[in-house]
Design a protein around this motif. Structure first.
Motif, short mmCIF file in Angstrom:
data_model
loop_
_atom_site.label_atom_id
_atom_site.label_comp_id
_atom_site.label_asym_id
_atom_site.label_seq_id
_atom_site.Cartn_x
_atom_site.Cartn_y
_atom_site.Cartn_z
N ASP A 64 0.86 -1.19 0.00
CA ASP A 64 0.00 0.00 0.00
C ASP A 64 0.90 1.24 0.00
N SER A 67 0.36 5.06 2.37
CA SER A 67 -0.57 4.34 3.25
C SER A 67 -1.29 5.23 4.25
N GLY A 70 -2.49 3.58 7.50
CA GLY A 70 -2.38 2.13 7.39
C GLY A 70 -3.69 1.39 7.37
N ALA A 73 -4.17 -1.30 4.46
CA ALA A 73 -3.34 -2.48 4.70
C ALA A 73 -3.92 -3.33 5.82
N ALA A 92 3.10 -1.41 4.29
CA ALA A 92 2.55 -0.06 4.17
C ALA A 92 3.72 0.89 3.93
N ASP A 94 4.96 4.75 3.62
CA ASP A 94 4.62 6.13 3.91
C ASP A 94 5.80 6.80 4.60
N ARG A 98 5.07 5.27 11.89
CA ARG A 98 4.19 4.12 11.99
C ARG A 98 3.13 4.37 13.07
N TRP A 108 6.21 -1.54 7.96
CA TRP A 108 6.09 -0.10 7.69
C TRP A 108 7.39 0.37 7.07
N TRP A 125 -1.74 8.74 -4.33
CA TRP A 125 -0.31 8.94 -4.06
C TRP A 125 0.33 9.84 -5.11
#
Length: 321
Positions: A64, A67, A70, A73, A92, A94, A98, A108, A125
């Motif tokens: 993802d 994300s 999250g 996900a 995820a 990003d 996290r 993550w 995104w």
């Protein structure tokens, strides 16, 4: 201080104290992920189809990208059937930290894994990949410079050769005063996903337009707290611009995609079983609670496929062998 829009957006969103270093997207705008769990259900169905097409390998990825909190996900992992869940590796991606309550089985990361076999999803995104803005003058295209503190603009130099080539191919400006958002960084970002996809499918979902219908003044905008605000790249708001997904598709093909589908979210989700159909009134007679649940789900699904809203998003799907 006058800088290019690309530099200003990059710093405003992803600098040390940038908007996406501090904020979660769901606090500022509504995505399909937060509109309905049905979005995750549809992507789980797609994951199952990709898994079957790959011959149900010992391990399959769900990645993802962008994300946020999250949630997508987490929903994919929670809803996966047992025979898939034991083989599913969920990542995820990003730049923010996290979330504390995220399922520990979800990795993550700040970038897409080097090798992916399975499904990559990039929902809203690409529209946050920083890019430059150009304006057509009587002597040709010029970059637009911006003061990050105020959003004031002035014309700058001629774009470099690669950007001029991109404009000519993907967003030719026909008259003085027209503007274009130079999507080459988005193409490169999407290609970087495809080169990591050893086998499987990558999907990008976003505000989009194609070459035949580019907006003459561009789409640059700001969002904060759920409201549209001036696009001032000072780090206090999201800065976004719609995506030339047809150009991204071409970049994906150059990076190794063997097949491409470019459609709308409405058509893609309907093919994955999202219908938004109201339940039968007969259900209300013998199961009122079930009827209300089904009615709520239908309403959520209808929002996902509304052609004037989320259903009108572009949906790019590319697969590798």
């Amino acid at each position: 201080m006058w800088v290019t829009w690309r530099d200003a957006i990059q710093e405003a969103l992803y600098g040390d104290d940038g908007f996406y270093r501090r904020e979660r997207p769901d606090q500022h705008f509504r995505t399909s992920v937060h509109a309905s769990p049905s979005f995750a259900r549809a992507l789980l169905e797609l994951t199952c189809r990709v898994d079957a097409a790959l011959g149900r390998p010992p391990m399959i990825d769900f990645v993802d990208v962008g994300s946020g909190d999250g949630l997508l996900a987490a929903r994919i992992l929670a809803a996966a059937p047992p025979d898939l869940a034991v083989r599913l590796r969920v990542t995820a991606v990003d730049l923010s930290g996290r979330p504390e309550d995220l399922d520990e089985r979800i990795a993550w990361a700040s970038s897409v894994p080097a090798t992916v076999e399975g499904l990559v999803v990039a929902n809203e995104w690409l529209d946050n990949i920083a890019l430059d803005v150009a304006e057509q003058t009587q002597s040709g295209p010029r970059l637009v410079l911006v003061d990050p503190a105020t959003g004031d603009e002035r014309l700058g130099p001629v774009p470099d050769a690669a950007d001029l080539e991109w404009l000519e191919r993907w967003w030719p400006m026909c008259s003085t005063g027209c503007r274009a958002e130079i999507g080459r960084p988005r193409d490169e970002a999407w290609a970087s996903v495809l080169v990591r996809l050893s086998r499987g499918t990558a999907v990008a979902v976003d505000y989009a337009h194609n070459r035949d219908r580019r907006p003459p003044l561009g789409t640059l905008a700001g969002y904060r707290g759920g409201s549209l605000v001036p696009a001032v790249p000072d780090g206090t708001c999201d800065i976004t611009a719609h995506v030339a997904l047809d150009a991204c598709a071409a970049a994906g093909e150059a990076a190794g995609a063997a097949s491409t589908t470019l459609t709308t979210q409405r058509d893609a989700l309907r093919e994955l079983g999202i219908r938004g159909e109201r339940p039968s009134l007969e259900l209300a007679g013998h199961d009122p609670t079930g009827y209300l649940r089904a009615l709520s789900r239908a309403s959520e699904e209808a929002e996902l496929i509304d052609p004037s809203g989320l259903g009108g998003f572009g949906w790019l799907s590319q697969s590798t062998n």
